[in-house]
Design a protein around this motif. Sequence first.
Motif, short mmCIF file in Angstrom:
data_model
loop_
_atom_site.label_atom_id
_atom_site.label_comp_id
_atom_site.label_asym_id
_atom_site.label_seq_id
_atom_site.Cartn_x
_atom_site.Cartn_y
_atom_site.Cartn_z
N SER A 10 13.94 -8.99 0.45
CA SER A 10 12.86 -8.08 0.08
C SER A 10 11.84 -7.94 1.20
O SER A 10 11.68 -8.82 2.03
N SER A 11 11.16 -6.79 1.19
CA SER A 11 10.02 -6.62 2.09
C SER A 11 8.81 -7.23 1.40
O SER A 11 8.89 -7.75 0.30
N ALA A 12 7.64 -7.13 2.02
CA ALA A 12 6.43 -7.75 1.45
C ALA A 12 5.97 -7.03 0.19
O ALA A 12 5.28 -7.60 -0.64
N THR A 13 6.37 -5.75 0.03
CA THR A 13 5.85 -4.97 -1.09
C THR A 13 6.91 -4.31 -1.94
O THR A 13 6.60 -3.55 -2.84
N SER A 14 8.19 -4.58 -1.67
CA SER A 14 9.25 -3.89 -2.39
C SER A 14 10.45 -4.79 -2.56
O SER A 14 10.62 -5.74 -1.79
N ALA A 15 11.28 -4.46 -3.55
CA ALA A 15 12.51 -5.25 -3.78
C ALA A 15 13.52 -5.03 -2.68
O ALA A 15 14.40 -5.84 -2.48
N THR A 16 13.43 -3.89 -2.00
CA THR A 16 14.37 -3.62 -0.91
C THR A 16 13.58 -3.34 0.36
O THR A 16 13.12 -4.25 1.02
N MET A 17 13.38 -2.07 0.73
CA MET A 17 12.61 -1.72 1.93
C MET A 17 11.99 -0.36 1.74
O MET A 17 12.65 0.56 1.23
N GLU A 18 10.71 -0.20 2.11
CA GLU A 18 10.05 1.10 1.99
C GLU A 18 10.69 2.10 2.94
O GLU A 18 11.28 1.74 3.95
N ALA A 19 10.55 3.39 2.61
CA ALA A 19 11.10 4.44 3.47
C ALA A 19 10.35 4.48 4.80
O ALA A 19 9.15 4.21 4.86
N PHE A 20 11.05 4.84 5.86
CA PHE A 20 10.45 5.00 7.18
C PHE A 20 9.77 6.37 7.25
O PHE A 20 10.37 7.38 6.91
N ASP A 21 8.50 6.38 7.65
CA ASP A 21 7.76 7.65 7.71
C ASP A 21 7.37 8.04 9.13
O ASP A 21 6.58 8.96 9.35
N GLY A 22 7.92 7.31 10.12
CA GLY A 22 7.60 7.61 11.50
C GLY A 22 6.43 6.82 12.04
O GLY A 22 6.11 6.91 13.23
N HIS A 23 5.80 6.00 11.19
CA HIS A 23 4.60 5.26 11.62
C HIS A 23 4.72 3.75 11.40
O HIS A 23 4.31 2.97 12.23
N ASN A 24 5.26 3.33 10.25
CA ASN A 24 5.23 1.90 9.93
C ASN A 24 6.37 1.14 10.58
O ASN A 24 7.25 1.69 11.17
#
Length: 199
Positions: free
Chosen positions: A185-199
């Motif tokens: 898991s990531s720090a805030t999600s069960a899987t991984m947040e979508a990539f938006d070009g910034h994070n």
Amino acid sequence: SFYAQYGKRAIDIVCSVLALIILSPILILVAAMLFLSYGCRSPFFLQRRPGRHAKIFKIVKFKTMSDRRGVDGQLLPDEQRLTRLGDLSLDELPQLVNVLVGDMSLIGPRPLLPEYLPLYSERQARRHEVRPGITGWAQCHGRNAISWGQKFELDVWYVDHISLKTDLSIVWTTAKKVLSRADISSATSATMEAFDGHN
């Protein structure tokens, strides 16, 4: 290097054939469990992903997100649909077929979504200079628990440092992480947040 140009692909073919033969009972069992126990209409799903030189191919994975829905008929959040089989990273096993046909390698940057392609910087896009992999350098150094920026830096490092020694190190480290179920898991999600070009 000779390994990067020829040896790596030869190892991919031999290992994927042997793995598919040896793991066939597990593949059949997992498919049956997903269909019978978790209510998945199909145990597999195909998804478009960019491969080497950003050429699109269809990746095959076990469907370890169930089809469970709420009272409103909408799919439940990822963390509520992630099955035990997803925790064990068994969803990656069918990708051995992608390795065998040449869409992927055993080791390389993970293939992401096509919609991310225009969001990459010139440096980040270098991850597509090699075949994507079932596991890779980024998976050994954080998996879903690190930021996208960190992950892409690790991918580019791998592109510039492909060697048999590096690949063997990745295989060993990946095996340890899968067995310990680390960094799923990531720090805030069960899987991984979508990539938006910034994070």
